[in-house]
Design a protein around this motif. Structure first.
Motif, short mmCIF file in Angstrom:
data_model
loop_
_atom_site.label_atom_id
_atom_site.label_comp_id
_atom_site.label_asym_id
_atom_site.label_seq_id
_atom_site.Cartn_x
_atom_site.Cartn_y
_atom_site.Cartn_z
N VAL A 40 73.16 13.13 33.15
CA VAL A 40 73.63 14.43 33.62
C VAL A 40 73.99 15.29 32.41
N ASP B 177 72.45 18.93 31.48
CA ASP B 177 73.36 20.07 31.29
C ASP B 177 73.09 20.76 29.96
N GLN B 178 72.93 19.98 28.90
CA GLN B 178 72.65 20.56 27.58
C GLN B 178 71.34 21.34 27.57
N SER C 1 71.70 24.58 29.53
CA SER C 1 72.54 25.52 28.77
C SER C 1 71.74 26.19 27.66
N ASP D 115 68.52 24.57 40.59
CA ASP D 115 69.76 24.19 39.92
C ASP D 115 69.65 22.72 39.51
N ARG E 13 71.32 21.03 37.42
CA ARG E 13 72.62 20.34 37.36
C ARG E 13 72.96 19.75 38.73
N ARG F 270 73.08 15.65 39.71
CA ARG F 270 74.32 15.09 40.23
C ARG F 270 74.12 14.51 41.64
#
Length: 118
Positions: A29, A33-34, A37, A60, A62, A66
């Protein structure tokens, strides 16, 4: 899922030369995320310049990662050049398999989602 990394070679589409890369199967995860971003400012800039969204911009990642992290069968992989993730791929290796007869289907999966860096 266990994490595995494999060295691969990509072709630089502009220079026409091979570049070293790696495919990371079982991305965390945090890694997703990195990547997202890092991509976000470029996706926004591209939208401002040409007025269009990337086809996959509304996904999305992320949330997807998750949601599936504790679900067996789903795999998130990334293609990285140096330390930059250039693509994300999500597939379900348990339920959606290739419909070709074996042995031709061995190792083939249906990709549910794929995004590339801007």
């Amino acid at each position: 899922m266990m994490r595995n990394e494999y060295g691969i070679e990509l072709l630089d589409g502009v220079a026409g030369i091979p570049i070293a890369a790696r495919i990371v199967i079982g991305m965390t995860v945090f890694e997703v995320d990195q990547a997202i971003s890092r991509w976000s400012p470029f996706l926004n800039e591209t939208r401002v310049i040409n007025g269009r969204r990337a086809e996959h911009e509304h996904w999305d990642w992320r949330k997807k990662v998750r949601a599936i992290r504790r679900t067996s069968g789903f795999v998130v992989a990334g293609v990285a050049v140096e330390d930059e993730v250039e693509a994300l791929v999500l597939w379900d290796e348990m339920h959606e398999r290739a419909r070709l007869p074996l042995p031709a289907a061995r190792g083939l999966v249906y990709v549910n989602f794929i995004s590339t860096a801007p």
